[in-house]
Structures are given as C-alpha cells and as structure tokens.
Design a protein around this motif. Structure first.
Motif, PDB file in Angstrom:
ATOM      1  N   PRO A   1      -4.020 -57.848  54.259  1.00 29.66           N
ATOM      2  CA  PRO A   1      -2.780 -58.962  54.420  1.00 29.66           C
ATOM      3  C   PRO A   1      -2.829 -60.176  53.522  1.00 29.66           C
ATOM      4  N   ALA A   2      -1.771 -60.404  53.174  1.00 28.70           N
ATOM      5  CA  ALA A   2      -1.414 -61.912  52.614  1.00 28.70           C
ATOM      6  C   ALA A   2      -1.422 -62.850  53.945  1.00 28.70           C
ATOM      7  N   VAL A   3      -2.057 -64.271  53.468  1.00 22.76           N
ATOM      8  CA  VAL A   3      -2.169 -65.104  54.632  1.00 22.76           C
ATOM      9  C   VAL A   3      -1.549 -66.415  54.095  1.00 22.76           C
ATOM     10  N   HIS A   4      -1.195 -67.294  55.103  1.00 27.80           N
ATOM     11  CA  HIS A   4      -0.659 -68.648  54.725  1.00 27.80           C
ATOM     12  C   HIS A   4      -1.364 -69.368  55.905  1.00 27.80           C
ATOM     13  N   MET A   5      -1.712 -70.886  55.584  1.00 33.27           N
ATOM     14  CA  MET A   5      -2.115 -71.908  56.666  1.00 33.27           C
ATOM     15  C   MET A   5      -2.136 -73.061  55.940  1.00 33.27           C
ATOM     16  N   ASN A   6      -1.732 -74.076  56.922  1.00 33.71           N
ATOM     17  CA  ASN A   6      -1.662 -75.197  56.520  1.00 33.71           C
ATOM     18  C   ASN A   6      -1.987 -76.437  57.766  1.00 33.71           C
ATOM     19  N   THR A   7      -2.425 -77.458  57.477  1.00 33.71           N
ATOM     20  CA  THR A   7      -2.338 -78.633  58.640  1.00 33.71           C
ATOM     21  C   THR A   7      -2.339 -79.835  57.623  1.00 33.71           C
ATOM     22  N   ARG A   8      -1.509 -80.812  58.572  1.00 40.71           N
ATOM     23  CA  ARG A   8      -1.271 -81.859  57.900  1.00 40.71           C
ATOM     24  C   ARG A   8      -0.956 -83.280  58.850  1.00 40.71           C
ATOM     25  N   MET A   9      -1.201 -84.495  58.364  1.00 41.22           N
ATOM     26  CA  MET A   9      -0.654 -85.636  59.193  1.00 41.22           C
ATOM     27  C   MET A   9       0.414 -86.280  58.646  1.00 41.22           C
ATOM     28  N   PHE A  10       1.362 -86.800  59.010  1.00 39.30           N
ATOM     29  CA  PHE A  10       2.445 -87.647  58.549  1.00 39.30           C
ATOM     30  C   PHE A  10       2.578 -88.836  59.209  1.00 39.30           C
ATOM     31  N   TRP A  11       2.622 -90.048  58.499  1.00 38.70           N
ATOM     32  CA  TRP A  11       2.817 -91.101  59.079  1.00 38.70           C
ATOM     33  C   TRP A  11       3.910 -91.963  58.463  1.00 38.70           C
ATOM     34  N   THR A  12       4.644 -92.943  59.312  1.00 38.59           N
ATOM     35  CA  THR A  12       5.829 -93.912  58.873  1.00 38.59           C
ATOM     36  C   THR A  12       5.366 -95.158  59.548  1.00 38.59           C
ATOM     37  N   PRO A  13       5.999 -96.026  59.351  1.00 37.70           N
ATOM     38  CA  PRO A  13       5.983 -97.215  60.063  1.00 37.70           C
ATOM     39  C   PRO A  13       6.637 -97.081  61.605  1.00 37.70           C
ATOM     40  N   HIS A  14       7.325 -95.982  61.778  1.00 39.00           N
ATOM     41  CA  HIS A  14       8.055 -95.601  63.099  1.00 39.00           C
ATOM     42  C   HIS A  14       7.378 -94.628  63.596  1.00 39.00           C
ATOM     43  N   GLY A  15       6.146 -93.879  63.301  1.00 36.52           N
ATOM     44  CA  GLY A  15       5.756 -93.197  64.121  1.00 36.52           C
ATOM     45  C   GLY A  15       4.729 -92.162  63.187  1.00 36.52           C
ATOM     46  N   TRP A  16       3.726 -91.253  63.802  1.00 38.04           N
ATOM     47  CA  TRP A  16       2.850 -90.236  63.095  1.00 38.04           C
ATOM     48  C   TRP A  16       2.969 -88.897  63.928  1.00 38.04           C
ATOM     49  N   TRP A  17       2.639 -88.072  62.991  1.00 37.43           N
ATOM     50  CA  TRP A  17       2.741 -86.506  63.712  1.00 37.43           C
ATOM     51  C   TRP A  17       1.717 -85.719  62.979  1.00 37.43           C
ATOM     52  N   PHE A  18       1.359 -84.812  63.577  1.00 36.43           N
ATOM     53  CA  PHE A  18       0.566 -83.524  63.100  1.00 36.43           C
ATOM     54  C   PHE A  18       1.275 -82.479  62.922  1.00 36.43           C
ATOM     55  N   GLY A  19       1.115 -81.543  61.992  1.00 33.19           N
ATOM     56  CA  GLY A  19       1.821 -80.137  61.873  1.00 33.19           C
ATOM     57  C   GLY A  19       0.940 -79.042  61.351  1.00 33.19           C
ATOM     58  N   GLY A  20       1.340 -77.959  61.167  1.00 28.65           N
ATOM     59  CA  GLY A  20       0.709 -76.946  60.642  1.00 28.65           C
ATOM     60  C   GLY A  20       0.515 -75.625  61.245  1.00 28.65           C
ATOM     61  N   GLY A  21      -0.544 -74.753  61.118  1.00 26.87           N
ATOM     62  CA  GLY A  21      -0.271 -73.367  61.576  1.00 26.87           C
ATOM     63  C   GLY A  21      -0.804 -72.325  60.518  1.00 26.87           C
ATOM     64  N   SER A  22      -0.996 -71.204  61.039  1.00 28.42           N
ATOM     65  CA  SER A  22      -1.376 -70.163  59.936  1.00 28.42           C
ATOM     66  C   SER A  22      -0.517 -68.711  60.386  1.00 28.42           C
ATOM     67  N   ASP A  23      -0.226 -68.006  59.694  1.00 32.25           N
ATOM     68  CA  ASP A  23       0.385 -66.765  60.067  1.00 32.25           C
ATOM     69  C   ASP A  23      -0.039 -65.782  58.703  1.00 32.25           C
ATOM     70  N   LEU A  24      -0.120 -64.395  59.505  1.00 32.77           N
ATOM     71  CA  LEU A  24      -0.417 -63.244  58.725  1.00 32.77           C
ATOM     72  C   LEU A  24       0.735 -62.342  58.118  1.00 32.77           C
ATOM     73  N   ASN A  25       0.778 -62.002  56.809  1.00 33.58           N
ATOM     74  CA  ASN A  25       1.775 -61.360  56.213  1.00 33.58           C
ATOM     75  C   ASN A  25       1.249 -59.953  55.804  1.00 33.58           C
ATOM     76  N   PRO A  26       0.898 -58.836  56.381  1.00 37.22           N
ATOM     77  CA  PRO A  26       0.668 -57.772  55.901  1.00 37.22           C
ATOM     78  C   PRO A  26       1.861 -56.869  55.126  1.00 37.22           C
ATOM     79  N   CYS A  27       1.847 -56.308  54.274  1.00 42.85           N
ATOM     80  CA  CYS A  27       2.711 -55.203  53.925  1.00 42.85           C
ATOM     81  C   CYS A  27       2.577 -53.855  54.580  1.00 42.85           C
ATOM     82  N   ILE A  28       1.375 -53.683  55.063  1.00 39.32           N
ATOM     83  CA  ILE A  28       1.138 -52.381  55.468  1.00 39.32           C
ATOM     84  C   ILE A  28       0.398 -52.951  56.971  1.00 39.32           C
ATOM     85  N   GLU A  29       0.964 -52.922  58.033  1.00 45.14           N
ATOM     86  CA  GLU A  29       0.346 -53.513  59.272  1.00 45.14           C
ATOM     87  C   GLU A  29      -0.525 -52.628  60.056  1.00 45.14           C
ATOM     88  N   TYR A  30      -1.869 -53.376  60.312  1.00 44.72           N
ATOM     89  CA  TYR A  30      -2.673 -52.580  61.449  1.00 44.72           C
ATOM     90  C   TYR A  30      -2.871 -53.383  62.752  1.00 44.72           C
TER      91      TYR A  30
END
Length: 297
Positions: free
Chosen positions: A130-159
C-alpha cells in the motif's frame, strides 16, 4: 497574545528533523534487503536530498527545509520525506482562512506565523504494497499554537490483516495519552480523507488531527511525537509482507487508477497542499506527494 515560544519551536523543529532522519534510514535499509520479488535484482534505491527555501515577498529569509526523494528503487517507485521550518506573515487569503477556522480575530492586526513539520508520501513498486501518507507539524501565531498530523494507509489491493495492523499500532500510541484519542482521530481521518466527487474514501484510513491544543504544550508535544513514532512500526511490517508478491498487469492497472484518485484528492482538497502553495513554499516540495505515474479511465 501568545509568547514567542522560541525554546518550544526549536524543540519541535529538531524533533521533526530527527524523525525524518530515522525514516530515511529505515527506508534505505528496506531497499538494501535483497528480498525475493519481481524487482529483487534492481539496485537499492537512495534518497536525493535538496534544500528548499520559502519565497517571501520582500526577499527576506523565510525559512526552508530538506526535500528527500527516492525514485525507482526495489521497494519504492517514489517516496518523498520533506521537513521544513518556515515563517513570515500570512497573506490576506491565509489570514482569512486562519481566522475563520480558528476563530482568531487578531490575525489581520498581527499576521505573523511560524510552522514546522515533516511530510511523507510513499508510492510503492508492488501493487500489493500500500501507498502511505504521514505528517506531523506545529503551527504558531501570536494568537495561539497548534499541533496536527496523522497517517493513513492507501492500498489499491486491500488486505484486511494489513489494515488491522496499521490501525492497531495507531491505537496503541494514541492510548498512551488518552483512550478517547484513537476513536476521535480515526473518525476525523475517515471524514477528512474522503473524496466527495468520487463518493469514496481515499484509502483505509488511519488517524488525523488538526488545531490540537489542550493548553498543555508539553503533553501535546509528547502526543504528536508518538503520532510520528507510530509510523514505522505501523507501515514497515505491511511493506515487508507485500514487497515480494508477484503481480499481474491487471494489478498494476488497479494501482495506477488508484493513484489517480490520490492525485485528485491532493490537488483539490488537501489543506496542506493549499497552505504550502499559498504561502510561497517550494512548489516541488509541496507537490512531492503526487505519484510518478497515474491513470484515469
């Protein structure tokens, strides 16, 4: 107003770079294994690494990162692992989007931002892997900070066993922090990685979170680190299981059609793609996620 958070930014940026180094080493190690399969006699693939820079309107330093891409390997047809730390001021469109999504009334008065993260997309040689995607990040502004991300699996033939393994690892790492995280972020991934015009999911899901801020930066940073740590144990066993399977022309055709769906989603709906292009980051790095070959019917 939020504090400058210089120390926290430095720690987050260093962590994303460390995770990048670990993943690149693991992927090249996977390429080195002389396993059975249709491409076993090919040379082991290696990453080509290039620096990226974010373009600013006034020519000032706006940060950048590393784009690492491996093409034509034994296991990976194309895989990119990008890491970046960028900063500057948000344009009017990005300000409006940020204010609307996060409820920030002060973005227009002080539109500074800082963002750091890692982003990975792997497209495999073997259609059974399967193809796969993953990211993690931090975002900051003077008005707040946040985290985000995750990962997901992308098979063309699923098992089913692959899907179950991938999700089980995600759940284990989420449960270390809050037993409510996995069901919440799994449901978010199912919603986010949906292709409305195709009326279907992009893959078999995973976890996704954005705008994550519990008010405890240390706890949130520890959690986003575990989101990153979950990736290799979730993905590598699946790849090792499928990399040597024989495939047919029909299997490859299914893979190319599925990649077309992946490209449609990333170009039309993906929030990170839009943010990267709108804020002037290197276009090649932003579009690294696109597959080397795809097909539409």
């Amino acid at each position: 107003m939020t504090a400058d958070m210089s120390d926290e930014k430095a720690r987050a940026s260093a962590w994303f770079r460390q995770l990048r180094d670990e993943i690149v080493a693991a992927f090249e190690g996977l390429e080195d294994i002389q396993a059975d399969g249709p491409l076993a006699d090919m040379p082991a693939g290696r990453f080509e690494v290039n620096e990226t820079r974010r373009a600013s309107d006034d020519g000032s330093d706006a940060g950048g990162g590393l784009m690492s891409v491996l093409r034509g390997g034994r296991v990976f047809e194309k895989v990119g692992v990008n890491v970046s730390t960028v900063y500057g001021t948000l344009g009017e469109r990005a300000q409006a989007a940020m204010a609307a999504r996060k409820g920030l009334a002060g973005m227009k008065d002080d539109p500074r931002f800082w963002a750091s993260g890692i982003s990975l997309v792997a497209h495999m040689q073997n259609p059974h892997a399967p193809a796969v995607h993953m990211n993690t990040r931090m975002f900051w502004t003077p008005h707040g900070w946040w985290f985000g991300g995750g990962s997901d699996l992308n098979p063309c033939i699923e098992y089913q066993e692959d899907t179950e393994h991938f999700h089980a690892v995600q759940k284990t790492h989420c449960d270390r922090h809050d037993p409510g995280f996995y069901p919440r972020f799994k449901a978010w991934a199912d919603e986010y990685f949906h292709i409305p015009h195709r009326h279907r999911a992009r893959g078999v899901g995973g976890i996704f979170l954005d705008d994550h801020n519990t008010g405890d930066w240390e706890a949130d940073f520890a959690f986003i680190q575990d989101v990153g740590r979950a990736f290799l144990p979730a993905f590598l066993p699946v790849t090792e299981r499928r990399r040597g399977m024989p495939w047919t022309d029909e299997d490859k055709d299914k893979q190319l059609i599925h990649r077309g769906l992946y490209a449609e989603y990333n170009l039309v709906y993906d929030r990170g793609t839009r943010f990267g292009l709108e804020t002037g980051h290197d276009a090649n790095a932003v579009l690294m996620s696109l597959p080397p070959m795809a097909k539409w019917v």
